[in-house]
Design a protein around this motif. Structure first.
Motif, PDB file in Angstrom:
ATOM      1  N   ALA A  73       0.905  -1.303   0.092  1.00 17.52           N
ATOM      2  CA  ALA A  73       0.045   0.158  -0.118  1.00 17.52           C
ATOM      3  C   ALA A  73       0.829   1.064   0.138  1.00 17.52           C
ATOM      4  CB  ALA A  73      -0.977  -0.024   1.101  1.00 17.52           C
ATOM      5  N   ARG A  74       2.074   1.147   0.721  1.00  8.86           N
ATOM      6  CA  ARG A  74       2.851   2.402   0.800  1.00  8.86           C
ATOM      7  C   ARG A  74       3.417   2.383  -0.698  1.00  8.86           C
ATOM      8  NH1 ARG A  74       6.760   1.671   5.966  1.00  8.86           N
ATOM      9  NH2 ARG A  74       5.111   1.762   7.470  1.00  8.86           N
ATOM     10  N   LEU A  75       3.918   1.510  -1.452  1.00 12.09           N
ATOM     11  CA  LEU A  75       4.682   1.523  -2.630  1.00 12.09           C
ATOM     12  C   LEU A  75       3.627   2.269  -3.577  1.00 12.09           C
ATOM     13  CD1 LEU A  75       6.931  -1.471  -2.784  1.00 12.09           C
ATOM     14  CD2 LEU A  75       7.714   0.601  -2.797  1.00 12.09           C
ATOM     15  N   ASP A  76       2.291   1.536  -3.414  1.00  5.72           N
ATOM     16  CA  ASP A  76       1.386   2.019  -4.500  1.00  5.72           C
ATOM     17  C   ASP A  76       0.862   3.590  -4.179  1.00  5.72           C
ATOM     18  OD1 ASP A  76       1.125  -0.492  -5.631  1.00  5.72           O
ATOM     19  OD2 ASP A  76      -0.831  -0.984  -4.205  1.00  5.72           O
ATOM     20  N   HIS A  77       1.125   3.831  -2.924  1.00  3.39           N
ATOM     21  CA  HIS A  77       0.757   5.322  -2.687  1.00  3.39           C
ATOM     22  C   HIS A  77       1.898   6.393  -3.022  1.00  3.39           C
ATOM     23  CE1 HIS A  77      -0.504   8.937  -0.734  1.00  3.39           C
ATOM     24  NE2 HIS A  77       0.514   8.775   0.299  1.00  3.39           N
ATOM     25  N   ASP A  78       2.931   5.735  -2.983  1.00  6.72           N
ATOM     26  CA  ASP A  78       4.297   6.482  -3.199  1.00  6.72           C
ATOM     27  C   ASP A  78       4.430   6.687  -4.751  1.00  6.72           C
ATOM     28  OD1 ASP A  78       4.864   6.992  -0.453  1.00  6.72           O
ATOM     29  OD2 ASP A  78       6.601   5.326  -0.361  1.00  6.72           O
ATOM     30  N   SER A  79       4.151   5.719  -5.386  1.00  4.08           N
ATOM     31  CA  SER A  79       4.097   5.588  -6.978  1.00  4.08           C
ATOM     32  C   SER A  79       2.987   6.578  -7.495  1.00  4.08           C
ATOM     33  CB  SER A  79       3.929   4.320  -7.634  1.00  4.08           C
ATOM     34  OG  SER A  79       2.853   3.715  -7.262  1.00  4.08           O
ATOM     35  N   THR A  80       2.004   6.749  -6.877  1.00  5.06           N
ATOM     36  CA  THR A  80       0.912   7.590  -7.462  1.00  5.06           C
ATOM     37  C   THR A  80       1.249   9.033  -7.107  1.00  5.06           C
ATOM     38  OG1 THR A  80      -0.485   7.041  -5.518  1.00  5.06           O
ATOM     39  CG2 THR A  80      -1.086   5.850  -7.423  1.00  5.06           C
ATOM     40  N   VAL A  81       1.861   9.163  -5.850  1.00  9.07           N
ATOM     41  CA  VAL A  81       2.119  10.491  -5.782  1.00  9.07           C
ATOM     42  C   VAL A  81       3.372  11.261  -6.653  1.00  9.07           C
ATOM     43  CG1 VAL A  81       3.210  11.944  -3.742  1.00  9.07           C
ATOM     44  CG2 VAL A  81       1.366  10.315  -3.148  1.00  9.07           C
ATOM     45  N   SER A  82       4.210  10.406  -6.922  1.00 10.08           N
ATOM     46  CA  SER A  82       5.281  10.750  -7.686  1.00 10.08           C
ATOM     47  C   SER A  82       4.971  10.844  -9.289  1.00 10.08           C
ATOM     48  CB  SER A  82       6.652   9.840  -7.455  1.00 10.08           C
ATOM     49  OG  SER A  82       6.141   8.645  -7.931  1.00 10.08           O
ATOM     50  N   GLN A  83       3.890  10.529  -9.693  1.00 10.46           N
ATOM     51  CA  GLN A  83       3.437  10.429 -11.119  1.00 10.46           C
ATOM     52  C   GLN A  83       3.262  12.073 -11.386  1.00 10.46           C
ATOM     53  OE1 GLN A  83       0.936   7.305 -11.992  1.00 10.46           O
ATOM     54  NE2 GLN A  83       2.509   5.934 -11.759  1.00 10.46           N
TER      55      GLN A  83
END
Length: 113
Positions: A103-113
């Motif tokens: 969940a953290r990785l998914d959140h971090d990847s959507t924030v950085s896009q």
């Protein structure tokens, strides 16, 4: 101490009778952490067994983390070790941790896009 035998059950080893009696007395609150247990001689007389039989029972209590000897003084009741989590409990905890990391990785990847 009198013992009754049940022909349908295998005989209980003498050390096990002593051990079971001590565990029952501990569970009943007769002994608490820090208490000195009866001497080997006292236990041998109570159970009509050899001192070596009592030492085997005390060694099993020690193996379980329930008692420890103090040289020249006697055996003392100790705090039992914390129960280790079962394999199922450990796997469940790891699965929850992996899900949180995903969940953290998914959140971090959507924030950085």
């Amino acid at each position: 101490m009198t013992t009754t035998t049940d022909p349908t059950k295998p005989p209980v080893q003498p050390y096990r009778r002593v051990l079971d009696d001590l565990l029952n007395r501990i569970s009943a609150g007769e002994f608490v952490v820090g208490d000195r247990l009866p001497s080997t001689r006292e236990l041998a007389e109570q159970h009509n067994v050899a001192p070596m039989t009592v030492r085997n029972a005390l060694a099993e209590l020690q193996k379980q983390g329930r008692a420890a000897p103090t040289h020249g003084v006697g055996w003392f009741l100790t705090e039992p070790p914390e129960k280790e989590p079962s394999l199922h409990e450990r796997v469940t905890a790891l699965e929850a941790e992996v899900a949180e990391l995903r969940a953290r990785l998914d959140h971090d990847s959507t924030v950085s896009q």
